[in-house]
Design an enzyme around this catalytic site. Sequence first.
Site, PDB file in Angstrom:
ATOM      1  N   GLU A 164      32.975   5.137 -12.652  1.00  0.00           N
ATOM      2  CA  GLU A 164      32.655   5.212 -14.086  1.00  0.00           C
ATOM      3  C   GLU A 164      31.584   6.280 -14.299  1.00  0.00           C
ATOM      4  O   GLU A 164      30.436   6.115 -13.903  1.00  0.00           O
ATOM      5  CB  GLU A 164      32.158   3.846 -14.566  1.00  0.00           C
ATOM      6  CG  GLU A 164      31.733   3.828 -16.023  1.00  0.00           C
ATOM      7  CD  GLU A 164      31.080   2.504 -16.429  1.00  0.00           C
ATOM      8  OE1 GLU A 164      31.444   1.445 -15.868  1.00  0.00           O
ATOM      9  OE2 GLU A 164      30.186   2.538 -17.292  1.00  0.00           O
TER      10      GLU A 164
ATOM     11  N   ARG B 113      26.295   9.584 -20.949  1.00  0.00           N
ATOM     12  CA  ARG B 113      24.920   9.668 -21.452  1.00  0.00           C
ATOM     13  C   ARG B 113      24.214  10.948 -21.032  1.00  0.00           C
ATOM     14  O   ARG B 113      23.061  11.147 -21.376  1.00  0.00           O
ATOM     15  CB  ARG B 113      24.124   8.419 -21.045  1.00  0.00           C
ATOM     16  CG  ARG B 113      23.830   8.268 -19.593  1.00  0.00           C
ATOM     17  CD  ARG B 113      23.223   6.904 -19.283  1.00  0.00           C
ATOM     18  NE  ARG B 113      24.236   5.862 -19.314  1.00  0.00           N
ATOM     19  CZ  ARG B 113      24.076   4.630 -18.807  1.00  0.00           C
ATOM     20  NH1 ARG B 113      22.927   4.278 -18.267  1.00  0.00           N
ATOM     21  NH2 ARG B 113      25.044   3.762 -18.855  1.00  0.00           N
TER      22      ARG B 113
ATOM     23  N   THR C  22      29.555   4.364 -21.065  1.00  0.00           N
ATOM     24  CA  THR C  22      28.672   4.654 -22.206  1.00  0.00           C
ATOM     25  C   THR C  22      29.477   5.243 -23.369  1.00  0.00           C
ATOM     26  O   THR C  22      29.041   6.171 -24.056  1.00  0.00           O
ATOM     27  CB  THR C  22      27.501   5.584 -21.821  1.00  0.00           C
ATOM     28  OG1 THR C  22      27.007   5.241 -20.522  1.00  0.00           O
ATOM     29  CG2 THR C  22      26.336   5.421 -22.805  1.00  0.00           C
TER      30      THR C  22
ATOM     31  N   LYS D 240      33.363  -6.040 -20.240  1.00  0.00           N
ATOM     32  CA  LYS D 240      32.148  -5.777 -19.478  1.00  0.00           C
ATOM     33  C   LYS D 240      31.078  -6.745 -19.966  1.00  0.00           C
ATOM     34  O   LYS D 240      30.905  -6.907 -21.177  1.00  0.00           O
ATOM     35  CB  LYS D 240      31.713  -4.331 -19.732  1.00  0.00           C
ATOM     36  CG  LYS D 240      30.265  -4.003 -19.321  1.00  0.00           C
ATOM     37  CD  LYS D 240      30.034  -2.502 -19.355  1.00  0.00           C
ATOM     38  CE  LYS D 240      28.548  -2.180 -19.279  1.00  0.00           C
ATOM     39  NZ  LYS D 240      28.285  -0.930 -18.551  1.00  0.00           N
TER      40      LYS D 240
HETATM   41  C1  3PG Z   1      25.432   0.460 -17.321  1.00  0.00           C
HETATM   42  O1  3PG Z   1      25.605   1.260 -18.226  1.00  0.00           O
HETATM   43  O2  3PG Z   1      26.329  -0.271 -16.925  1.00  0.00           O
HETATM   44  C2  3PG Z   1      24.067   0.342 -16.735  1.00  0.00           C
HETATM   45  O3  3PG Z   1      23.286   1.421 -17.079  1.00  0.00           O
HETATM   46  C3  3PG Z   1      24.071   0.076 -15.276  1.00  0.00           C
HETATM   47  O4  3PG Z   1      22.858   0.483 -14.683  1.00  0.00           O
HETATM   48  P1  3PG Z   1      22.102  -0.384 -13.573  1.00  0.00           P
HETATM   49  O5  3PG Z   1      23.100  -0.787 -12.547  1.00  0.00           O
HETATM   50  O6  3PG Z   1      21.078   0.567 -13.007  1.00  0.00           O
HETATM   51  O7  3PG Z   1      21.462  -1.532 -14.286  1.00  0.00           O
END
Ligand code: 3PG
Length: 204
Positions: A38, A42, A66, A126
């Site tokens: 993924e 961003r 995102t 999600k």
């Molecule tokens: C997402 O967009 O899923 C999160 O930013 C995941 O980031 P992290 O695993 O660092 O919490």
Amino acid sequence: MSSLLDLAPVVPVVVIDDVGTAVPMARALVAGGLPVIEVTLRTEAGLESIRRIAAEVEGAVVGAGTVRRPADVEAAVEAGSRFLVSPGSPAALVDAMAESGVPFLPGVATATEVMALFERGLREMKFFPAEQAGGVNYLKALGGPLPEVRFCPTGGIRLATAPSYLALPNVGCVGGTWLTPADALAAGDYAAIEKLAAEAATLR
Ligand code: 3PG
């Protein structure tokens, strides 16, 4: 393809600043055993990274994360995204993702959000931000009244905490950024990324 949630136990969520790292990073993840990648939208490099991985990395299933606006959906699919992931589920965005023709995971964090998507016929979502919203126990509790829905929890999950999520019947896979640390990307240390992927690939 079969359900996105069943292709790999862990989906690396990657934040790419330098588009030149996209292809070697994706090759390292695939070599380590994690083909589903993924790429977040961003950063400015996100879309071009998706384009290059889709074109050049054999075995990768690259998608966009995102995804926040309907316009992101169109751009992501045009770049070659094979799936779409969003942190949330505003109605206009879900409409656009549903019309895109590719699998998608809208984001939810409450029972009401799950139920709104369930009403639309969606069964895969999600769960974000997983650790901060209540973690494993919260997700287990959602499975009581809403057992038909399966999730990819993401947010704060690491190698040590992933197995307790993966043990839940309503979890298909987990996502996280821990596979592609910014320092490893900046240093071009793709062997480290492959090793992190290999550790995660055997979790289930
Ligand atoms: C997402 O967009 O899923 C999160 O930013 C995941 O980031 P992290 O695993 O660092 O919490």
